[in-house]
Design an enzyme around this catalytic site. Structure first.
Site, PDB file in Angstrom:
ATOM      1  N   ASN A 153       0.576  -0.894  -0.014  1.00 60.80           N
ATOM      2  CA  ASN A 153      -0.069   0.176  -0.251  1.00 60.80           C
ATOM      3  C   ASN A 153       1.457   1.340  -0.335  1.00 60.80           C
ATOM      4  O   ASN A 153       1.991   1.181   0.648  1.00 60.80           O
ATOM      5  CB  ASN A 153      -0.845  -0.111   1.059  1.00 60.80           C
ATOM      6  CG  ASN A 153      -0.323  -0.002   3.074  1.00 60.80           C
ATOM      7  OD1 ASN A 153       0.514  -0.598   2.302  1.00 60.80           O
ATOM      8  ND2 ASN A 153      -0.830   0.518   3.866  1.00 60.80           N
ATOM      9  N   ILE A 154       0.688   2.269  -0.723  1.00 68.10           N
ATOM     10  CA  ILE A 154       1.317   3.374  -1.055  1.00 68.10           C
ATOM     11  C   ILE A 154      -0.519   4.619  -0.428  1.00 68.10           C
ATOM     12  O   ILE A 154      -0.738   4.374  -1.164  1.00 68.10           O
ATOM     13  CB  ILE A 154       1.895   3.794  -2.635  1.00 68.10           C
ATOM     14  CG1 ILE A 154       2.461   2.243  -2.813  1.00 68.10           C
ATOM     15  CG2 ILE A 154       2.642   5.231  -2.020  1.00 68.10           C
ATOM     16  CD1 ILE A 154       3.259   2.190  -4.078  1.00 68.10           C
ATOM     17  N   CYS A 169     -10.710  -3.689  -4.124  1.00 67.23           N
ATOM     18  CA  CYS A 169      -9.040  -4.068  -4.576  1.00 67.23           C
ATOM     19  C   CYS A 169     -10.193  -5.718  -5.361  1.00 67.23           C
ATOM     20  O   CYS A 169     -10.076  -6.085  -6.437  1.00 67.23           O
ATOM     21  CB  CYS A 169      -8.667  -4.833  -4.360  1.00 67.23           C
ATOM     22  SG  CYS A 169      -7.451  -3.095  -3.693  1.00 67.23           S
ATOM     23  N   CYS A 224      -4.360   0.450  -2.392  1.00 66.08           N
ATOM     24  CA  CYS A 224      -4.394  -0.702  -1.720  1.00 66.08           C
ATOM     25  C   CYS A 224      -3.390  -1.083  -1.655  1.00 66.08           C
ATOM     26  O   CYS A 224      -2.961  -1.514  -3.395  1.00 66.08           O
ATOM     27  CB  CYS A 224      -5.074  -1.828  -1.527  1.00 66.08           C
ATOM     28  SG  CYS A 224      -6.550  -0.903  -0.754  1.00 66.08           S
ATOM     29  N   GLU A 254      -3.017  -5.092  -3.492  1.00 65.55           N
ATOM     30  CA  GLU A 254      -3.967  -5.847  -4.140  1.00 65.55           C
ATOM     31  C   GLU A 254      -3.449  -5.064  -5.333  1.00 65.55           C
ATOM     32  O   GLU A 254      -2.862  -5.042  -6.454  1.00 65.55           O
ATOM     33  CB  GLU A 254      -4.759  -6.028  -3.267  1.00 65.55           C
ATOM     34  CG  GLU A 254      -4.846  -6.996  -2.784  1.00 65.55           C
ATOM     35  CD  GLU A 254      -5.759  -6.308  -1.184  1.00 65.55           C
ATOM     36  OE1 GLU A 254      -4.857  -4.884  -0.951  1.00 65.55           O
ATOM     37  OE2 GLU A 254      -5.723  -6.797  -0.762  1.00 65.55           O
ATOM     38  N   CYS A 301     -10.188  -5.448  -0.183  1.00 63.78           N
ATOM     39  CA  CYS A 301     -11.326  -4.691   0.143  1.00 63.78           C
ATOM     40  C   CYS A 301     -11.795  -4.205  -1.071  1.00 63.78           C
ATOM     41  O   CYS A 301     -11.955  -5.356  -2.084  1.00 63.78           O
ATOM     42  CB  CYS A 301     -11.170  -3.069   0.509  1.00 63.78           C
ATOM     43  SG  CYS A 301     -10.489  -2.611  -0.924  1.00 63.78           S
TER      44      CYS A 301
HETATM   45  N1  THU Z   1      -5.348  -1.358   2.672  1.00 61.45           N
HETATM   46  C1  THU Z   1      -4.832  -2.296   1.498  1.00 61.45           C
HETATM   47  O1  THU Z   1      -3.805  -2.327   1.337  1.00 61.45           O
HETATM   48  N2  THU Z   1      -5.118  -3.775   1.284  1.00 61.45           N
HETATM   49  C2  THU Z   1      -6.606  -4.029   1.901  1.00 61.45           C
HETATM   50  O2  THU Z   1      -7.190  -4.953   1.670  1.00 61.45           O
HETATM   51  C3  THU Z   1      -7.067  -3.060   2.738  1.00 61.45           C
HETATM   52  C4  THU Z   1      -6.301  -1.836   3.461  1.00 61.45           C
HETATM   53  C5  THU Z   1      -4.350  -0.649   2.847  1.00 61.45           C
HETATM   54  C6  THU Z   1      -5.152   0.897   2.840  1.00 61.45           C
HETATM   55  C7  THU Z   1      -4.661   2.173   3.198  1.00 61.45           C
HETATM   56  O3  THU Z   1      -3.767   2.205   2.786  1.00 61.45           O
HETATM   57  C8  THU Z   1      -4.485   1.133   4.330  1.00 61.45           C
HETATM   58  O4  THU Z   1      -3.610   0.052   4.376  1.00 61.45           O
HETATM   59  C9  THU Z   1      -5.503   1.685   5.875  1.00 61.45           C
HETATM   60  O5  THU Z   1      -6.619   1.154   5.205  1.00 61.45           O
END
Ligand code: THU
Length: 121
Positions: free
Chosen positions: A34-35, A81, A45, A47, A78
């Site tokens: 995640n960035i 995604c 996210c 993914e 989420c």
């Molecule tokens: N996030 C993801 O990268 N993947 C997920 O499946 C759920 C949430 C990240 C988004 C954000 O940067 C952090 O987690 C908190 O929501």
């Protein structure tokens, strides 16, 4: 590899690092993390980062996705995604967990039944 990707997460706002590893049918594995951004809605996210890296390298078919989120025993993609993943990989297998612990496995179809698509069913 998802755990390794988690180590590269840029998540100063949520402090919730996520790593993903996406296996393409070519055999290559694409990592994503995640960035986040100070303009929070622009954060992305892990993914989607993995998928976009892969698609931009020419991949179109995928077999499995592993996700590691923070210290959680399970971290499923989420809703946003899920929709993005189903575009390319309706039969994707999702694996989540932590290294050395019990893994949870399910299909993307289980996580997102009756998906929106332009294709006739
Ligand atoms: N996030 C993801 O990268 N993947 C997920 O499946 C759920 C949430 C990240 C988004 C954000 O940067 C952090 O987690 C908190 O929501």
């Amino acid at each position: 590899m998802a755990y390794e990707a988690k180590g590269k997460a840029y998540a100063p706002y949520s402090r919730f690092p996520v790593g993903a590893a996406l296996l393409a049918s070519s055999g290559r594995i694409y990592q994503g993390c995640n960035i986040e951004n100070a303009s929070l809605g622009l954060s992305v996210c892990a993914e989607r980062v993995a998928l976009w890296k892969a698609v931009s390298e020419g991949e179109r078919e995928f077999i499995a996705l592993a996700v590691v989120g923070g210290e959680l025993a399970a971290c499923f993609p989420c809703g946003a995604c899920r929709q993005v993943l189903v575009e390319f990989a309706p039969d994707l297998e999702i694996i989540t967990g932590q290294p050395g612990q019990r893994l949870l496995v399910c299909s993307l179809k289980e996580l997102l039944p009756e998906t929106f698509t332009f294709k006739e069913k």
